[in-house]
Design an enzyme around this catalytic site. Structure first.
Site, PDB file in Angstrom:
ATOM      1  N   ASP A  23       0.870  -1.188   0.000  1.00 45.58           N
ATOM      2  CA  ASP A  23       0.000   0.000   0.000  1.00 45.58           C
ATOM      3  C   ASP A  23       0.903   1.233   0.000  1.00 45.58           C
ATOM      4  O   ASP A  23       1.799   1.350   0.834  1.00 45.58           O
ATOM      5  CB  ASP A  23      -0.895  -0.031   1.250  1.00 45.58           C
ATOM      6  N   ASP A 118      -3.798   2.355  -5.185  1.00 45.67           N
ATOM      7  CA  ASP A 118      -2.484   2.358  -4.514  1.00 45.67           C
ATOM      8  C   ASP A 118      -2.218   1.095  -3.703  1.00 45.67           C
ATOM      9  O   ASP A 118      -1.339   1.085  -2.852  1.00 45.67           O
ATOM     10  CB  ASP A 118      -2.326   3.611  -3.644  1.00 45.67           C
ATOM     11  N   GLU A 119      -2.927   0.025  -4.001  1.00 46.45           N
ATOM     12  CA  GLU A 119      -2.858  -1.148  -3.137  1.00 46.45           C
ATOM     13  C   GLU A 119      -2.997  -2.420  -3.961  1.00 46.45           C
ATOM     14  O   GLU A 119      -3.857  -2.505  -4.831  1.00 46.45           O
ATOM     15  CB  GLU A 119      -4.035  -1.026  -2.163  1.00 46.45           C
TER      16      GLU A 119
HETATM   17  P1  TTP Z   1      -5.176   5.157   1.165  1.00 46.60           P
HETATM   18  O1  TTP Z   1      -4.157   4.101   0.857  1.00 46.60           O
HETATM   19  O2  TTP Z   1      -6.319   4.801   2.058  1.00 46.60           O
HETATM   20  O3  TTP Z   1      -4.483   6.419   1.840  1.00 46.60           O
HETATM   21  P2  TTP Z   1      -3.061   7.047   1.549  1.00 46.60           P
HETATM   22  O4  TTP Z   1      -2.277   6.259   0.554  1.00 46.60           O
HETATM   23  O5  TTP Z   1      -3.235   8.493   1.221  1.00 46.60           O
HETATM   24  O6  TTP Z   1      -2.387   6.995   2.979  1.00 46.60           O
HETATM   25  P3  TTP Z   1      -1.780   5.719   3.748  1.00 46.60           P
HETATM   26  O7  TTP Z   1      -0.334   6.047   3.938  1.00 46.60           O
HETATM   27  O8  TTP Z   1      -2.525   5.676   5.028  1.00 46.60           O
HETATM   28  O9  TTP Z   1      -1.996   4.517   2.875  1.00 46.60           O
HETATM   29  O10 TTP Z   1      -5.800   5.717  -0.157  1.00 46.60           O
HETATM   30  C1  TTP Z   1      -5.065   5.845  -1.366  1.00 46.60           C
HETATM   31  C2  TTP Z   1      -5.458   7.121  -2.083  1.00 46.60           C
HETATM   32  O11 TTP Z   1      -6.870   7.124  -2.333  1.00 46.60           O
HETATM   33  C3  TTP Z   1      -5.178   8.387  -1.321  1.00 46.60           C
HETATM   34  O12 TTP Z   1      -3.842   8.848  -1.487  1.00 46.60           O
HETATM   35  C4  TTP Z   1      -6.189   9.332  -1.866  1.00 46.60           C
HETATM   36  C5  TTP Z   1      -7.372   8.460  -2.206  1.00 46.60           C
HETATM   37  N1  TTP Z   1      -8.386   8.575  -1.142  1.00 46.60           N
HETATM   38  C6  TTP Z   1      -9.413   9.511  -1.293  1.00 46.60           C
HETATM   39  O13 TTP Z   1      -9.489  10.192  -2.310  1.00 46.60           O
HETATM   40  N2  TTP Z   1     -10.324   9.636  -0.278  1.00 46.60           N
HETATM   41  C7  TTP Z   1     -10.267   8.922   0.872  1.00 46.60           C
HETATM   42  O14 TTP Z   1     -11.116   9.069   1.763  1.00 46.60           O
HETATM   43  C8  TTP Z   1      -9.179   7.958   1.021  1.00 46.60           C
HETATM   44  C9  TTP Z   1      -9.035   7.135   2.286  1.00 46.60           C
HETATM   45  C10 TTP Z   1      -8.283   7.826  -0.013  1.00 46.60           C
HETATM   46 MG    MG Z   2      -2.098   4.170   0.738  1.00 43.09          MG
END
Ligand code: TTP
Ligand code: MG
Length: 417
Positions: A23, A118-119
């Site tokens: 992720d 992103d995962e």
């Molecule tokens: P996530 O992997 O949930 O969050 P992240 O990568 O920003 O942070 P983390 O380090 O905790 O993994 O989500 C991936 C992307 O999806 C994030 O960069 C932006 C988008 N996203 C939104 O647009 N709205 C949201 O509520 C969330 C959780 C994510």
């Molecule tokens: Mg992320």
């Protein structure tokens, strides 16, 4: 690798299945910091501007230190962190980096399930497609991703749920390894909410049964839990004990994403059918984004009261995952398969044509051949998260409110084989 956690200490030979979950860290915000070096080390918020009723998509870890979080109203975020740099999302760029990261994962193993932009899960079972230790592979992925200018966290385990939980434990730049045999000890002290699929409501019901931790859940009788998990009770008890044999679903197996509903009484007006299209289109859009898929082909399917059915299809020049773009296309298709007087029993919407990735993009306003609505990616993305957390019923757009007819049947996901 700046931090690593190895649940049993010494690295040893891996026995059996190995799945990793990668992720990206603060993904959209990290890309903005990569593209704007002057923002590195600063609180950066990606999302709609405060004052315009926007929400936060995500923010850099520097902004998280002030309490800013995804899906928070922009006005709240601006109050918590007035000095933050604000930026609107650049989806085309995020997709480009996402594709580069997925390429790095594919270099290691062909068995990949992309869960979101992103995962992704990757099967790195020694002796299946790879020979090296899963831990060495995970470390190399982190290193290669950091060469792109962004970072990721990885969990390695024998199954999907433990890998997912592990990936989240040590963010950012974490590598958490749960060796086969140690899953149960790893999970036991955690609260039940740590398990993907257990939300607030389920946790409250479990608490009423005296089950607070995953250790408690692993020791419970599935028969006791039918009221919480229905037919999945045994699966959740197993997962709480660290047993999760669910296979990875690769993208090539997914040909289209569709949802359909059979209605308990026939729909007879255009307004009712359009309301059904709105409702189903939102579900399809959310599933597409969750899986990081976007497709060219919009399909509308109707079944009539005489049980005959017809479908209409249209291919659009760009790949879409935003329902505010493909719902109007589906409504245009209605003219091909419906005339006033037709009684409709079932409505289905599907998006397919995922594979022509080279022609992809130009989704968000820059130069698409066809005149399509621009959509609102930040809004749909935030709405997805609210629905994930609280269930579909909690967030209803105006256009869905008209659909009050009761429905039966389940969402269906078309997959080959
Ligand atoms: P996530 O992997 O949930 O969050 P992240 O990568 O920003 O942070 P983390 O380090 O905790 O993994 O989500 C991936 C992307 O999806 C994030 O960069 C932006 C988008 N996203 C939104 O647009 N709205 C949201 O509520 C969330 C959780 C994510
Ligand atoms: Mg992320």
């Amino acid at each position: 690798m700046e931090s690593s956690r190895d649940i049993l200490g010494a690295q040893r030979e891996w026995q059996g299945r190995a799945v990793l979950l990668m992720d990206l860290d603060a993904f959209f915000a990290s890309v903005e910091q990569l593209d704007h070096p002057q923002w590195r080390g600063k609180p950066v918020i990606v999302g709609g501007q405060a004052g315009k009723r926007g929400v936060v998509s995500t923010c850099s870890y520097e902004a998280r230190a002030f309490g800013v979080r995804s899906a928070m109203p922009s006005s709240t975020a601006a109050r918590l962190c007035p000095q933050a740099v604000w930026v609107e999302p650049h989806f085309k760029r995020y997709r480009e980096l996402s594709a580069a990261v997925m390429g790095i994962l594919y270099d290691e193993s062909p068995l990949l399930e992309q869960v979101s932009i992103d995962e992704a899960f990757l099967d790195v079972t020694p002796g299946r497609f790879v020979r090296e230790s899963p831990v060495a592979i995970a470390a190399r992925i982190q290193q290669r991703v950091s060469q792109l200018g962004i970072t990721c966290s990885i969990g390695v385990a024998s199954g999907k749920s433990v890998a997912k939980i592990a990936s989240d434990l040590d963010k950012p730049r974490g590598l958490t390894v749960v060796y086969p045999g140690s899953e149960q000890a790893f999970l036991a002290p955690m609260e039940v909410r740590a398990m993907p699929g257990i939300g607030k409501q389920s946790a409250l019901k479990l608490q009423a049964l005296g089950i607070r931790t995953l250790g408690d859940l692993a020791a419970a009788q599935p028969a006791q839990l039918k009221g919480v998990f229905g037919v999945n009770a045994a699966a959740f008890v197993h997962r709480a004990a660290g047993i999760d044999e669910r296979p990875l679903v690769t993208e090539s197996e997914v040909k289209s994403i569709s949802n359909e509903r059979t209605f308990t009484r026939d729909l007879t007006s255009r307004a009712e059918i359009e309301a059904a299209i709105d409702y189903l289109g939102c579900m399809v859009g959310r599933r597409l984004r969750k899986q990081g898929l976007a497709g060219h082909t919009v399909t509308l399917k109707l079944r009539y009261s005489d049980l005959s059915s017809r479908t209409a299809q249209h291919s659009i020049g760009s790949q879409v995952d935003d329902e505010s773009v493909f719902i109007p296309v589906a409504k245009q298709l209605l003219g091909q398969v419906w005339r006033p007087g037709d009684s409709v029993r079932l409505v289905g919407i599907g998006i397919g044509g995922f594979h022509e990735k080279d022609q992809q993009m130009e989704l968000f306003g820059d130069g698409s051949a066809e005149e399509l609505p621009a959509g609102n990616p930040a809004l749909v993305s935030a709405a997805d998260k609210v629905r994930d957390r609280f269930g579909d019923g909690k967030l209803v757009f105006g256009r869905q409110l008209k659909l009050t007819v009761e429905t039966t049947a389940n969402p269906n996901r078309d997959a080959s084989s």
